[in-house]
Design a protein around this motif. Structure first.
Motif, PDB file in Angstrom:
ATOM      1  N   LEU A   1      82.728  55.683  42.086  1.00  0.00           N
ATOM      2  CA  LEU A   1      81.294  55.624  42.383  1.00  0.00           C
ATOM      3  C   LEU A   1      80.833  54.187  42.614  1.00  0.00           C
ATOM      4  CD1 LEU A   1      79.923  58.341  39.936  1.00  0.00           C
ATOM      5  CD2 LEU A   1      80.252  58.513  42.420  1.00  0.00           C
ATOM      6  N   LYS A   2      81.406  53.232  41.869  1.00  0.00           N
ATOM      7  CA  LYS A   2      81.057  51.818  42.070  1.00  0.00           C
ATOM      8  C   LYS A   2      81.417  51.356  43.474  1.00  0.00           C
ATOM      9  CE  LYS A   2      80.839  49.214  37.828  1.00  0.00           C
ATOM     10  NZ  LYS A   2      81.473  48.173  37.029  1.00  0.00           N
ATOM     11  N   SER A   3      82.505  51.907  44.017  1.00  0.00           N
ATOM     12  CA  SER A   3      82.926  51.496  45.356  1.00  0.00           C
ATOM     13  C   SER A   3      81.867  51.829  46.402  1.00  0.00           C
ATOM     14  CB  SER A   3      84.273  52.128  45.717  1.00  0.00           C
ATOM     15  OG  SER A   3      84.140  53.523  45.901  1.00  0.00           O
ATOM     16  N   PHE A   4      81.119  52.912  46.187  1.00  0.00           N
ATOM     17  CA  PHE A   4      80.021  53.236  47.095  1.00  0.00           C
ATOM     18  C   PHE A   4      78.927  52.177  47.008  1.00  0.00           C
ATOM     19  CE2 PHE A   4      81.950  57.432  46.986  1.00  0.00           C
ATOM     20  CZ  PHE A   4      81.809  57.833  48.313  1.00  0.00           C
ATOM     21  N   GLY A   5      78.671  51.696  45.809  1.00  0.00           N
ATOM     22  CA  GLY A   5      77.686  50.632  45.627  1.00  0.00           C
ATOM     23  C   GLY A   5      78.082  49.372  46.369  1.00  0.00           C
ATOM     24  N   TYR A   6      79.373  49.028  46.310  1.00  0.00           N
ATOM     25  CA  TYR A   6      79.855  47.856  47.040  1.00  0.00           C
ATOM     26  C   TYR A   6      79.693  48.055  48.551  1.00  0.00           C
ATOM     27  CZ  TYR A   6      82.090  46.759  42.560  1.00  0.00           C
ATOM     28  OH  TYR A   6      82.341  46.502  41.243  1.00  0.00           O
ATOM     29  N   ALA A   7      79.992  49.260  49.013  1.00  0.00           N
ATOM     30  CA  ALA A   7      79.877  49.548  50.446  1.00  0.00           C
ATOM     31  C   ALA A   7      78.423  49.457  50.902  1.00  0.00           C
ATOM     32  CB  ALA A   7      80.455  50.930  50.755  1.00  0.00           C
ATOM     33  N   PHE A   8      77.505  50.021  50.116  1.00  0.00           N
ATOM     34  CA  PHE A   8      76.089  49.939  50.478  1.00  0.00           C
ATOM     35  C   PHE A   8      75.583  48.502  50.410  1.00  0.00           C
ATOM     36  CE2 PHE A   8      76.059  54.571  49.508  1.00  0.00           C
ATOM     37  CZ  PHE A   8      75.649  54.989  50.766  1.00  0.00           C
ATOM     38  N   SER A   9      76.134  47.723  49.482  1.00  0.00           N
ATOM     39  CA  SER A   9      75.795  46.305  49.397  1.00  0.00           C
ATOM     40  C   SER A   9      76.239  45.578  50.670  1.00  0.00           C
ATOM     41  CB  SER A   9      76.452  45.688  48.163  1.00  0.00           C
ATOM     42  OG  SER A   9      76.171  44.316  48.087  1.00  0.00           O
ATOM     43  N   GLY A  10      77.413  45.938  51.180  1.00  0.00           N
ATOM     44  CA  GLY A  10      77.901  45.350  52.427  1.00  0.00           C
ATOM     45  C   GLY A  10      77.028  45.721  53.611  1.00  0.00           C
ATOM     46  N   LEU A  11      76.605  46.978  53.665  1.00  0.00           N
ATOM     47  CA  LEU A  11      75.689  47.406  54.732  1.00  0.00           C
ATOM     48  C   LEU A  11      74.370  46.640  54.652  1.00  0.00           C
ATOM     49  CD1 LEU A  11      76.197  51.277  54.759  1.00  0.00           C
ATOM     50  CD2 LEU A  11      76.753  49.677  56.611  1.00  0.00           C
ATOM     51  N   ALA A  12      73.855  46.500  53.430  1.00  0.00           N
ATOM     52  CA  ALA A  12      72.589  45.778  53.241  1.00  0.00           C
ATOM     53  C   ALA A  12      72.741  44.315  53.658  1.00  0.00           C
ATOM     54  CB  ALA A  12      72.132  45.875  51.791  1.00  0.00           C
ATOM     55  N   TYR A  13      73.873  43.700  53.293  1.00  0.00           N
ATOM     56  CA  TYR A  13      74.115  42.307  53.672  1.00  0.00           C
ATOM     57  C   TYR A  13      74.116  42.168  55.197  1.00  0.00           C
ATOM     58  CZ  TYR A  13      76.379  37.844  54.453  1.00  0.00           C
ATOM     59  OH  TYR A  13      76.665  36.577  54.894  1.00  0.00           O
ATOM     60  N   ALA A  14      74.850  43.056  55.865  1.00  0.00           N
ATOM     61  CA  ALA A  14      74.926  42.987  57.329  1.00  0.00           C
ATOM     62  C   ALA A  14      73.545  43.195  57.941  1.00  0.00           C
ATOM     63  CB  ALA A  14      75.918  44.027  57.858  1.00  0.00           C
ATOM     64  N   PHE A  15      72.795  44.154  57.417  1.00  0.00           N
ATOM     65  CA  PHE A  15      71.474  44.432  57.974  1.00  0.00           C
ATOM     66  C   PHE A  15      70.522  43.259  57.760  1.00  0.00           C
ATOM     67  CE2 PHE A  15      67.283  46.377  58.298  1.00  0.00           C
ATOM     68  CZ  PHE A  15      67.424  47.091  59.479  1.00  0.00           C
ATOM     69  N   LYS A  16      70.599  42.620  56.589  1.00  0.00           N
ATOM     70  CA  LYS A  16      69.694  41.499  56.284  1.00  0.00           C
ATOM     71  C   LYS A  16      70.044  40.234  57.051  1.00  0.00           C
ATOM     72  CE  LYS A  16      69.200  42.796  51.535  1.00  0.00           C
ATOM     73  NZ  LYS A  16      69.441  42.387  50.169  1.00  0.00           N
ATOM     74  N   THR A  17      71.331  40.020  57.312  1.00  0.00           N
ATOM     75  CA  THR A  17      71.753  38.715  57.828  1.00  0.00           C
ATOM     76  C   THR A  17      72.190  38.710  59.292  1.00  0.00           C
ATOM     77  OG1 THR A  17      74.058  39.009  57.136  1.00  0.00           O
ATOM     78  CG2 THR A  17      72.532  38.023  55.526  1.00  0.00           C
ATOM     79  N   GLN A  18      72.441  39.884  59.864  1.00  0.00           N
ATOM     80  CA  GLN A  18      73.014  39.922  61.208  1.00  0.00           C
ATOM     81  C   GLN A  18      72.055  40.573  62.201  1.00  0.00           C
ATOM     82  OE1 GLN A  18      76.081  38.384  61.712  1.00  0.00           O
ATOM     83  NE2 GLN A  18      75.687  37.825  59.579  1.00  0.00           N
ATOM     84  N   PHE A  19      71.516  39.764  63.089  1.00  0.00           N
ATOM     85  CA  PHE A  19      70.608  40.283  64.113  1.00  0.00           C
ATOM     86  C   PHE A  19      71.281  41.374  64.939  1.00  0.00           C
ATOM     87  CE2 PHE A  19      69.272  40.316  68.536  1.00  0.00           C
ATOM     88  CZ  PHE A  19      67.942  40.677  68.392  1.00  0.00           C
ATOM     89  N   ASN A  20      72.542  41.139  65.325  1.00  0.00           N
ATOM     90  CA  ASN A  20      73.232  42.114  66.174  1.00  0.00           C
ATOM     91  C   ASN A  20      73.423  43.456  65.475  1.00  0.00           C
ATOM     92  OD1 ASN A  20      73.372  40.301  68.261  1.00  0.00           O
ATOM     93  ND2 ASN A  20      75.503  39.753  67.914  1.00  0.00           N
ATOM     94  N   PHE A  21      73.641  43.444  64.168  1.00  0.00           N
ATOM     95  CA  PHE A  21      73.775  44.702  63.433  1.00  0.00           C
ATOM     96  C   PHE A  21      72.453  45.462  63.479  1.00  0.00           C
ATOM     97  CE2 PHE A  21      74.121  47.388  59.607  1.00  0.00           C
ATOM     98  CZ  PHE A  21      75.326  48.020  59.895  1.00  0.00           C
TER      99      PHE A  21
END
Length: 120
Positions: A6-26
């Protein structure tokens, strides 16, 4: 074991959030995906057409996420300019470009006949 899973899902969502917050192209690709979804809904796409659009969109988002991960890693291990670090980043960006061009081609093959049918 389940807690680690279940923690691995949290890490994955954290990665999605990071990409969305920091990457214009994403953000751009997410917006394009939703726009294509709305257009597909309005044009009443067939199930097979949806499958192709979902696969193409997924390909682009996955490529963008790998590109982001590679850029972050390269910046970590090579904070100053290095020709090989530039090459790694350029090749990762090229992968996103090819995925996006493929998705555009798929989209055009699906949408152009639909649009021409509606215009005629």
């Amino acid at each position: 074991m389940m807690q680690k899973f279940l923690k691995s899902f949290g890490y994955a969502f954290s990665g999605l959030a990071y990409a969305f917050k920091t990457q214009f192209n994403f953000k751009f690709h997410i917006t394009a995906m939703f726009t294509i979804g709305i257009a597909g809904w309005c044009l009443n796409l067939a199930a097979n057409e949806w499958r192709w659009l979902i696969a193409a969109s997924g390909l682009v988002l996955i490529a963008e996420l790998f590109n982001t991960a590679i850029e972050v890693l390269v910046d970590l291990v090579s904070p100053s300019y290095h020709e090989k670090a530039k090459a790694v980043k350029d090749v990762a960006a090229a992968a996103v470009l090819l995925a996006a061009v493929t998705a555009i081609a798929i989209g055009l093959l699906i949408f152009i006949p639909k649009l021409l049918h509606h215009v005629a």
